[in-house]
Each structure stands twice: as C-alpha cells, then as structure tokens.
Design a protein around this motif. Structure first.
Motif, short mmCIF file in Angstrom:
data_model
loop_
_atom_site.label_atom_id
_atom_site.label_comp_id
_atom_site.label_asym_id
_atom_site.label_seq_id
_atom_site.Cartn_x
_atom_site.Cartn_y
_atom_site.Cartn_z
N LEU A 1 -59.13 -6.12 11.03
CA LEU A 1 -59.48 -7.33 11.75
C LEU A 1 -59.78 -6.97 13.20
N LEU A 2 -60.78 -7.63 13.75
CA LEU A 2 -61.16 -7.38 15.14
C LEU A 2 -60.92 -8.65 15.96
N ALA A 3 -60.49 -8.44 17.20
CA ALA A 3 -60.26 -9.59 18.09
C ALA A 3 -61.52 -10.46 18.18
N GLU A 4 -62.69 -9.82 18.17
CA GLU A 4 -63.91 -10.61 18.38
C GLU A 4 -64.33 -11.43 17.16
N ASP A 5 -63.63 -11.26 16.05
CA ASP A 5 -63.92 -12.09 14.86
C ASP A 5 -63.08 -13.35 14.82
N LEU A 6 -62.12 -13.48 15.74
CA LEU A 6 -61.13 -14.55 15.63
C LEU A 6 -61.42 -15.71 16.58
N ILE A 7 -61.23 -16.90 16.04
CA ILE A 7 -61.46 -18.13 16.81
C ILE A 7 -60.16 -18.94 16.82
N MET A 8 -59.66 -19.25 18.01
CA MET A 8 -58.39 -19.98 18.13
C MET A 8 -58.64 -21.47 18.34
N PRO A 9 -58.05 -22.33 17.50
CA PRO A 9 -58.17 -23.77 17.70
C PRO A 9 -57.19 -24.29 18.76
N TYR A 10 -57.64 -25.25 19.55
CA TYR A 10 -56.75 -25.92 20.52
C TYR A 10 -56.93 -27.43 20.43
N PHE A 11 -55.80 -28.14 20.61
CA PHE A 11 -55.80 -29.60 20.62
C PHE A 11 -55.57 -30.06 22.05
N VAL A 12 -56.58 -30.69 22.62
CA VAL A 12 -56.48 -31.09 24.03
C VAL A 12 -56.42 -32.61 24.13
N VAL A 13 -55.43 -33.05 24.91
CA VAL A 13 -55.09 -34.47 24.97
C VAL A 13 -55.54 -35.07 26.29
N GLU A 14 -56.14 -36.25 26.20
CA GLU A 14 -56.51 -37.00 27.40
C GLU A 14 -55.26 -37.74 27.89
N THR A 15 -54.70 -37.27 28.99
CA THR A 15 -53.46 -37.86 29.49
C THR A 15 -53.37 -37.69 31.00
N ALA A 16 -52.66 -38.65 31.63
CA ALA A 16 -52.46 -38.56 33.08
C ALA A 16 -51.38 -37.53 33.41
N ALA B 1 -50.23 -34.22 33.75
CA ALA B 1 -50.87 -32.90 33.82
C ALA B 1 -50.06 -31.81 33.10
N ASP B 2 -48.75 -32.02 33.00
CA ASP B 2 -47.91 -31.00 32.37
C ASP B 2 -47.69 -31.24 30.88
N PHE B 3 -48.45 -32.17 30.31
CA PHE B 3 -48.21 -32.55 28.92
C PHE B 3 -48.39 -31.37 27.96
N ARG B 4 -47.35 -31.14 27.16
CA ARG B 4 -47.37 -30.09 26.16
C ARG B 4 -46.39 -30.52 25.10
N LYS B 5 -46.88 -30.73 23.87
CA LYS B 5 -45.99 -31.25 22.84
C LYS B 5 -46.20 -30.44 21.57
N GLU B 6 -45.13 -29.84 21.10
CA GLU B 6 -45.24 -29.05 19.88
C GLU B 6 -45.53 -29.98 18.71
N ILE B 7 -46.38 -29.53 17.79
CA ILE B 7 -46.71 -30.31 16.61
C ILE B 7 -45.65 -29.99 15.55
N GLN C 1 -47.69 -24.44 17.49
CA GLN C 1 -48.95 -25.02 17.95
C GLN C 1 -48.64 -26.31 18.71
N CYS C 2 -49.41 -26.54 19.79
CA CYS C 2 -49.11 -27.68 20.66
C CYS C 2 -50.33 -28.53 20.95
N GLN C 3 -50.05 -29.80 21.22
CA GLN C 3 -51.05 -30.64 21.90
C GLN C 3 -50.91 -30.32 23.39
N LEU C 4 -52.05 -30.19 24.07
CA LEU C 4 -52.01 -29.73 25.46
C LEU C 4 -52.83 -30.63 26.39
N SER C 5 -52.33 -30.86 27.60
CA SER C 5 -53.15 -31.47 28.63
C SER C 5 -54.21 -30.46 29.04
#
Ligand code: PBG
Ligand code: ZN
Length: 328
Positions: A26-41, A43-49, A55-59
């Motif tokens: 496996l090569l690093a350049e073959d990998l795609i990381m998913p992120y869940f980004v939350v619209e929130t006021a 700024a420090d929002f981080r919530k584990e799923i 994996q977390c929901q992230l501001s």
C-alpha cells in the motif's frame, strides 16, 4: 518419490515472499481520508462518533488541526462530508457559496495547495428528510428534479477549489448534468470521481450517525443498487463513463470485491474502492475487544481490495496507517 507441487519453496523467507509478491505494498498516495465537517459557532467542536471509535465530527478549526497532523505524516488526499447547521427540502446548504464544505475546501486548499481535496456531492446531509434527492409528498425521490441541485452543488465545490467532485447520490443522469454544469462554468479541468456502483448497503449505518443523514422515512433502495446484482454494476459503470466520469468508485468494498474485480476487467479508468463506515467499525470493534489483530486485519482488508483491482482506496484507517508507518 511422487512429484507434487512445492508451493512452500517460495515462502520460506521474507525475502523470497516479497520477491514473488503479486500485489504491491500500500502506498500513502493511494489513500483517501474521509472527514466530517460541522457547521457550528463552536470553533473547538470535536465529537467522537459513537459507532466509529476514533472518527470525529469536526469544526472547521478542528479539521484544520487534524489535517495538519495528518499532513505531517504524509496525508495525500481527503474526501469531505458536510453537516450543515440547518436542513431544508431543497438542500440549500449543499450549494451555498459559504456552505460548510465550500468553506472547508477553501481553508484546506489555501493552507495546503498540494493536498488533494475531493468532495462528496450529495444532498442527504442537507435535506430535512435525509434522502439523496428531492422528495415528493408520497415519499418518492424524484430523479430529474434532483439533477440541477446536484449540478449546482458540484459547481460550488469546484469553484471553492475542490480538486475532484464525487457524486454519491445514485440519481440517473447526474454525471452528465454535473459535467455539463462544470463545463458551462469554465471548470472543464475538474474531474468527476463517480460513485458509479453504489449498493443499498446496511454497512453505511455508522456513516449515517456521523453525517446525520439517516432518511426520516423509507430507505434508499429505489436509487442505490440491489446487493444481489452484479451484472448491473457494469451497466452503471459504463453509463457513468459514457456521461463523462473520469474515475469510478465501487462501494462498499470488502463484501463487493467480486464487483471490484468485475468492473476492473471491463473498464480502463482508475478505480476506487470505498471501505465504508460499517467495514471500519467491524474491524475497529473487534480490535478494541482484543478479538483480532486490528493492524493486521486493517492491512489485509486493504490489500484484498488492491488485489481485487482497486487503484485507490477511501478508508477511515488512512490516518492510522500513515501515523503508524504501515504504508510507504
Ligand atoms: C451520501 C453518502 C453515504 C456514504 C457516502 N456518501 C451514505 C449513504 O448513501 O447512505 C457512505 C459512506 C460510509 O458508510 O462510510 N450519499
Ligand atoms: Zn446521499
């Protein structure tokens, strides 16, 4: 002595085994990381799923912090999912110029111009009812009325700087509609990575917690594929190529590696396997329980996808693989 095959001759030492190994590491350049980004006021929002440990929901700010750490370990590509502050029946947050994904794309591309930023193009996270298209009062998901909304969404992502757009809605004709809209907007060089072969899978369960996109009523079986069908995968793949897709996704990945292989043998564009949330959670849960060697299963599952014919992999294990130096 009777002659028999001595397969073990080439397995005696690590050196022999790597010499004759068929599937490259496996090569690093073959990998795609998913992120869940939350619209929130917040700024420090981080919530584990809860159903996806690790994996977390992230501001926006937390996304930036997290990507910064991952880039330091060799992160090459991300795919973004947005969770808007408000939802409606036209999914207006999906194509808002200052929508959460659009803002995330701008932020990431400004700080890391060479990080590949792919966006998931769908409406379910932005629809009050959680379906991937426009809903009729009788519960039917309309196909053609959904296409302009998807096209607007893709254009807004590309205008924000997305390197690639990845439609995951499974409406018919959406690749053509998106290609046309991108071209009309002067975005002729933005590739479409189409979720061409996407099954109506229970393996998406944890994702729907993460993206807050569970349909309020009914299911997605009228637009996502029947898990019992294989030949249909070729019809879907060829239709999307015909409409202008540049690369294709098969999803889920592990339970559908026969489909990956089938599609690989019939198309010549790059092929991506999406190891989905439920596949991640199964491995993670067994790992956390000490029931399996999690690292080994992680690598074996992804090697299996490569062996089946995937060129690139979307996997929630990307960050871990990089951080623990399990890929080159
Ligand atoms: C949005 C979308 C889904 C996934 C990717 N894009 C969920 C769905 O179709 O219900 C699933 C990803 C995963 O399970 O990791 N349409
Ligand atoms: Zn959707």
């Amino acid at each position: 002595m009777t002659a028999f095959h001595r397969g073990r001759r080439l397995r005696w030492t690590p050196e022999l085994r790597t010499l004759v190994r068929e599937t490259p590491p496996l090569l690093a350049e073959d990998l795609i990381m998913p992120y869940f980004v939350v619209e929130t006021a917040d700024a420090d929002f981080r919530k584990e799923i809860p159903s996806m440990p690790g994996q977390c929901q992230l501001s926006l700010q937390e996304l930036e912090n997290q990507v910064a750490r991952a880039v330091d370990t060799g992160l090459h590509a991300v795919i973004l999912f947005g969770i808007p502050a408000t939802k409606d029946e036209q999914a207006s947050g999906a194509y808002a110029e200052d929508g959460i994904v659009q803002r995330a794309v701008r932020l990431l591309k400004r700080r890391w111009p060479s990080l590949l930023v792919i966006t998931d193009v769908c409406l379910c996270e932005y629809m009050s009812h959680g379906h991937c298209g426009v809903l009729m009062p009788d519960g039917a998901v309309l196909n053609d009325a959904t296409l302009p909304l998807l096209a607007k969404t893709a254009v807004s992502h590309a205008e924000a700087g997305a390197d690639m757009v990845a439609p995951s809605d499974m409406m018919d004709g959406r690749v053509a509609a998106i290609r046309q809209a991108l071209d009309d907007g002067g975005l002729t060089e933005t590739p479409i990575l189409s979720y061409a072969v996407k099954y109506a899978s229970a393996y998406y369960g944890p994702f729907r917690d993460a993206a807050e996109s569970t349909p309020a009523c009914g299911d997605r079986k009228s637009y996502q594929m029947d898990p019992a069908n294989a030949r249909e995968a070729l019809i879907e793949a060829l239709a999307d190529l015909d409409e202008g897709a540049d690369a294709l996704i098969v999803k889920p990945a592990g339970p559908y590696s026969d489909i990956l292989r089938l599609v690989r043998e019939h198309v010549n564009v790059p092929l991506c396997a999406y190891q989905v949330s439920g596949e991640y959670s199964l491995i993670r849960a067994a790992g956390l329980n000490g029931w399996i060697d999690e690292r080994a299963v992680m690598l074996e599952s992804l090697t299996g996808l490569k062996r089946a014919g995937a060129d690139m992999l979307i996997t929630y294990f990307t960050e871990t693989l990089l951080k623990e130096r399990l890929v080159r």
